[in-house]
Design an enzyme around this catalytic site. Sequence first.
Site, PDB file in Angstrom:
ATOM      1  CB  SER A  45      -0.961  -0.002   1.188  1.00 19.88           C
ATOM      2  OG  SER A  45      -0.266  -0.124   2.403  1.00 19.88           O
ATOM      3  CD  GLU A  46       0.298   4.126   2.168  1.00 22.47           C
ATOM      4  OE1 GLU A  46      -0.759   4.561   1.681  1.00 22.47           O
ATOM      5  OE2 GLU A  46       0.340   3.474   3.226  1.00 22.47           O
ATOM      6  CB  THR A  47       7.435   1.915  -0.796  1.00 23.12           C
ATOM      7  OG1 THR A  47       6.943   0.608  -1.140  1.00 23.12           O
ATOM      8  CG2 THR A  47       8.941   1.842  -0.600  1.00 23.12           C
ATOM      9  CG  HIS A  76       1.091   1.971   7.053  1.00 20.50           C
ATOM     10  ND1 HIS A  76       0.723   2.414   5.816  1.00 20.50           N
ATOM     11  CD2 HIS A  76       1.833   0.845   6.850  1.00 20.50           C
ATOM     12  CE1 HIS A  76       1.224   1.602   4.894  1.00 20.50           C
ATOM     13  NE2 HIS A  76       1.899   0.643   5.490  1.00 20.50           N
ATOM     14  NE  ARG A 226      -4.177   1.958  -0.873  1.00 17.96           N
ATOM     15  CZ  ARG A 226      -3.473   2.963  -0.379  1.00 17.96           C
ATOM     16  NH1 ARG A 226      -3.554   4.144  -0.950  1.00 17.96           N
ATOM     17  NH2 ARG A 226      -2.691   2.790   0.654  1.00 17.96           N
TER      18      ARG A 226
END
Length: 304
Positions: A45-47, A76, A226
């Site tokens: 979902s995120e880096t 997060h 999303r």
Amino acid sequence: MSRRYAIYDVFTDRKLAGNPLAVVFDADGLDDAAMQAIAGEFNLSETVFVRQAQNVAHTARLRIFTPMHELPFAGHPTVGAAVAIAETLNGEAGRPHDMVCVLEENVGPVRCAVKLPESGAAFAEFDLPRKSTRLDALLDRQAIADAFGLKVSQIGFENHVPSLWSAGVAFVLVPVHDLATAADAAFDPALWQRCVPFAEGRLASAYLYCRGAVNHLARFHARMFRSDLGSEDPATGSAVAALSGAIQFFDQLVDGHHPMLVEQGVEMGRPSIIHLHLDIAAGQISGARIGGQAIRVATGVLDV
């Protein structure tokens, strides 16, 4: 050039739960296209990319990417990066350690406090860089219900109604009747994209919430979808940051300190717990913090 990375599960105290995050260290020298490509390679979902701080008084500069685009702020990645940086600075000593750091994000500097235990999951908490504000939007309750496969009568509880809020990232907050309604929701991204407003440069994602929770310690249960990918997210700190404004607006909290827990990810089999603290003075939010635990599950080296 080789760069270290680690994978953390965030907003959980156990591995293979919560929201996974890739943390790439020593990211100076990577341009925007390279960071976006690496985020797509991880496909989480995120880096988050950890770079040298621009202000010498700060700890690090963070760049946060989804597989599709960059974010100005996200919860997060902030919690996970704060824990990862604290663990890196503390080495492998395995000693309890407290640390305060300031992380530069596109939304602005974010002050974080980290608690490292002797073993297991660490805890990080950050001050919201922006208070949640309500954005103007015409929201069609029937269209929102259709996008979740629900009846219009199931949208809203008490005086909570769908509304658009942002504390750095905009979300349409969708209150639903109860836990069973939340579990029954079946998100249709095509229908959502027809009714959702543009906010802060992109289509707002959906944050569905209700009172009560599977975990009896939590006050709210939530799910996040999303708008761009149609996928569900197991824990979304930026959405809880937005939710803080709606909680104060609709519930009219009395002056004082209000700690609460928000659970998310239950329907995905990745339960998460997000800590929200609201300080209310003269009927307004005077301060807000979000926190949670994070635990490392993998380390490696990127040869890019």
